[in-house]
Scaffold this active site. Structure first.
Site, short mmCIF file in Angstrom:
data_model
loop_
_atom_site.label_atom_id
_atom_site.label_comp_id
_atom_site.label_asym_id
_atom_site.label_seq_id
_atom_site.Cartn_x
_atom_site.Cartn_y
_atom_site.Cartn_z
N ASP A 204 0.92 -0.98 -0.16
CA ASP A 204 0.08 0.10 -0.11
C ASP A 204 0.91 1.53 -0.03
OD1 ASP A 204 -2.16 -1.91 0.15
OD2 ASP A 204 -2.77 -1.19 2.17
N ASP A 206 0.42 4.30 1.69
CA ASP A 206 0.82 4.64 2.89
C ASP A 206 1.28 3.95 3.69
OD1 ASP A 206 -1.27 2.66 3.09
OD2 ASP A 206 -3.07 4.82 3.38
N TRP A 266 -13.47 -1.87 -1.35
CA TRP A 266 -12.52 -1.42 0.01
C TRP A 266 -13.07 -3.59 0.41
CZ3 TRP A 266 -12.62 -3.01 4.72
CH2 TRP A 266 -11.67 -2.71 6.07
N GLU A 269 -10.19 -8.55 -0.49
CA GLU A 269 -9.10 -9.06 -1.15
C GLU A 269 -8.11 -9.60 -0.56
OE1 GLU A 269 -9.39 -5.63 -0.56
OE2 GLU A 269 -7.08 -5.20 -0.04
N ASP A 270 -7.43 -8.81 0.45
CA ASP A 270 -6.16 -10.14 1.09
C ASP A 270 -6.76 -10.91 1.94
OD1 ASP A 270 -8.11 -8.11 2.84
OD2 ASP A 270 -6.26 -7.16 4.19
N MET A 296 1.41 4.06 9.35
CA MET A 296 0.30 4.73 8.15
C MET A 296 0.09 5.77 8.45
SD MET A 296 -3.41 2.48 7.62
CE MET A 296 -4.25 3.91 6.61
N HIS A 299 -5.51 9.54 6.94
CA HIS A 299 -6.55 9.70 5.46
C HIS A 299 -7.27 9.85 5.60
CE1 HIS A 299 -6.26 6.11 3.37
NE2 HIS A 299 -5.78 5.53 3.87
N ARG A 301 -11.14 8.47 4.12
CA ARG A 301 -11.52 7.23 3.23
C ARG A 301 -11.49 7.22 1.63
NH1 ARG A 301 -12.46 1.79 3.71
NH2 ARG A 301 -13.47 1.87 5.67
C1 BGC Z 1 -10.79 -6.49 5.81
C2 BGC Z 1 -9.86 -6.41 5.14
C3 BGC Z 1 -8.65 -5.25 6.07
C4 BGC Z 1 -9.08 -5.82 7.04
C5 BGC Z 1 -8.44 -5.77 8.38
C6 BGC Z 1 -11.13 -7.52 6.62
O1 BGC Z 1 -12.61 -6.88 7.78
O2 BGC Z 1 -11.87 -8.08 5.03
O3 BGC Z 1 -9.37 -6.36 3.60
O4 BGC Z 1 -7.87 -5.37 5.45
O5 BGC Z 1 -10.49 -6.27 7.71
O6 BGC Z 1 -8.40 -3.97 8.30
#
Ligand code: BGC
Length: 353
Positions: A204, A206, A266, A269-270, A296, A299, A301
Site C-alpha cells: 500500500d 501509505d 474496500w 481481497e487480502d 501508516m 487519511h 477514506r
Molecule cells: C478486511 C480486510 C482488511 C482488514 C483490516 C478485514 O475485515 O476484510 O480487507 O485488511 O479488515 O482492516
C-alpha cells in the site's frame, strides 16, 4: 663584570634553547622516517607476485562502494573481477528508523537524494550481486502526497538492503470503484514485461517500515511484512491478516493463480489471498513484532472505495473460485506509461464491477 644571578639567567635561557632545538630535530627525524616507511611498504606491495596483486585488486572490487573510483588494473580480467553475491546481512543497515510525516517532502528533493537510480525507479547494487530481483507494486489512485513520503523513505532502505529492484505504481484510470487486487495482478504482469523479476512485493502507498531489517524480498513461504502497524496498536488485528505489505516469489504467486480480480471496493481481497496461500499448503512467514513495526499515513477514506458488501460471501468461496479467477483470467488496458527517475507509473483501465 656580570653578577652571579645574571650569569645564571643567561645559562638557563641557553639551556632551554638547546633543549627546544633538540626536540625539534628529533620530531623532524621521526616524521621523515615514518613517511619513508609508508612509501617503502607501498613499494613492497607493488613488487609482490601477480597473484597477490590480483587478489588485492579483487578485494578492492568487492569492498569499495563506487566502482568508478577504482584504480585501473590492466592485468585483471572480467572473470576475475566477478562480484560476490550480496550478504544476508547487508552492512549498511541501521535498524530502527524515525518515520514521520510532518517534514515537507518534494519529489525533487527525493530525486536529488537518489541519484544512483536508473529511470523508472530501478536500482542494482554495484558492490555485489543482489540475491533477488524484486518488483515493488503499489496500487494507486489520487495519493500523490503519500507516494512522495513512500519514495522518500523506501528508496534509501531498499538500497541499503542491496536489492535489485524496480518501483511500479499502478494507477487506476477514471473514477469507478477501486480494485486493489486487480491492480496488483496488473503490476505483476507489467513488471515482468520489463525485467526477469523473481520476487514481488505488494505494498500500500501509505505504509512505511520503521526498521530497515524488515527485508522487502521473498522467503520460502509467502511473507507478510506489515505485521506491526501503528494503526492497529503495533499488533496484528487478527492471526490471518495479510493486508498492507506482502511478498511472494514468482513461483508462490503462480501456485495460487495470482490474486482475485473481482473484489471491487474496500476489503476482503487480502483475506482471499490468505485463503489461496493456505489452500495450497503454504504458510505465512513474518518478521518479529519489533522489526515489523510500520507507520501508516493518516487519511480520509478514498472516494469510490466504500466497503465491499460482497466480500464476506466471496471470501467464503475462495477455494472454488481461485482456479478460474486470477492471473490466468486477467484482462485490462494500459492507458499510459510514465517513467520517472523514482518510479514507473502505469495508468490502467481495469473496467467496472
Ligand atoms: C478486511 C480486510 C482488511 C482488514 C483490516 C478485514 O475485515 O476484510 O480487507 O485488511 O479488515 O482492516
Amino acid at each position: 663584570m656580570r653578577d652571579a644571578p645574571g650569569n645564571f639567567n643567561l645559562l638557563h635561557r641557553t639551556c632551554s634553547l638547546v633543549v627546544l632545538l633538540c626536540f625539534l630535530h628529533i620530531s623532524v627525524t621521526v616524521i621523515y622516517y615514518m613517511r619513508n616507511s609508508d612509501l617503502r611498504q607501498t613499494f613492497v606491495q607493488n613488487q609482490q607476485s601477480p597473484q597477490i596483486h590480483r587478489k588485492l585488486a579483487e578485494q578492492r572490487v568487492t569492498t569499495e562502494e563506487s566502482p568508478q573510483r577504482l584504480p585501473s588494473v590492466s592485468n585483471v580480467t572480467e572473470t576475475e573481477r566477478k562480484l560476490e553475491t550480496c550478504p544476508d546481512n547487508p552492512p549498511r543497515l541501521v535498524g530502527p528508523l524515525r518515520v514521520e510525516f510532518s517534514d515537507p517532502v518534494t519529489l525533487d528533493l527525493v530525486r536529488s537524494e537518489n541519484q544512483a537510480l536508473q529511470p523508472g525507479g530501478r536500482f542494482k547494487p554495484t558492490e555485489c550481486i543482489a540475491q533477488q530481483k524484486v518488483a515493488i507494486i503499489i496500487p494507486f489512485r489520487h495519493r500523490d502526497e503519500h507516494l512522495k513520503y513512500w519514495l522518500y523513505y523506501l528508496h534509501p532502505i531498499l538500497q541499503r538492503q542491496q536489492l535489485d529492484y524496480g518501483i511500479y505504481v499502478i494507477n487506476q484510470d477514471g473514477e469507478d470503484t477501486f480494485n486493489r487486487a486487480k491492480l496488483l495482478n496488473i503490476g505483476y504482469a507489467e513488471a515482468l514485461k520489463e525485467y526477469d523479476y523473481d520476487c514481488f512485493v505488494f505494498s500500500d502507498v501509505d505504509l512505511i517500515p520503521m526498521d530497515d531489517r524488515n527485508f522487502y524480498k521473498c522467503y520460502n513461504q509467502p511473507r507478510h511484512l506489515s505485521v506491526s502497524m501503528d494503526k492497529f496498536g503495533f499488533r496484528l488485528p487478527y492471526a490471518q491478516y495479510f493486508g498492507g505489505v506482502s511478498s511472494l516469489s514468482k513461483e508462490q504467486y503462480l501456485k495460487i493463480n495470482g490474486f482475485p480480480n473481482n473484489y471491487w471496493g474496500w476489503g476482503g481481497e487480502d483475506d482471499d489471498i490468505f485463503n489461496r496461500v493456505s489452500s495450497k499448503g503454504m504458510s505465512i512467514s513474518r518478521p518479529d513484532g519489533v522489526i515489523g513495526r510500520c507507520r501508516m499515513i493518516r487519511h480520509d477514506r478514498d472516494k469510490q472505495n466504500d466497503p465491499n458488501p460482497q466480500r464476506f460471501d466471496r471470501i467464503a468461496h475462495t477455494r472454488e473460485t481461485m482456479a478460474s479467477d486470477g492471473i490466468s483470467s486477467l484482462t485490462y488496458n494500459v492507458v499510459n506509461i510514465e517513467k520517472d527517475q523514482l518510479f514507473t507509473k502505469i495508468t490502467v483501465d481495469v473496467g467496472k464491477p
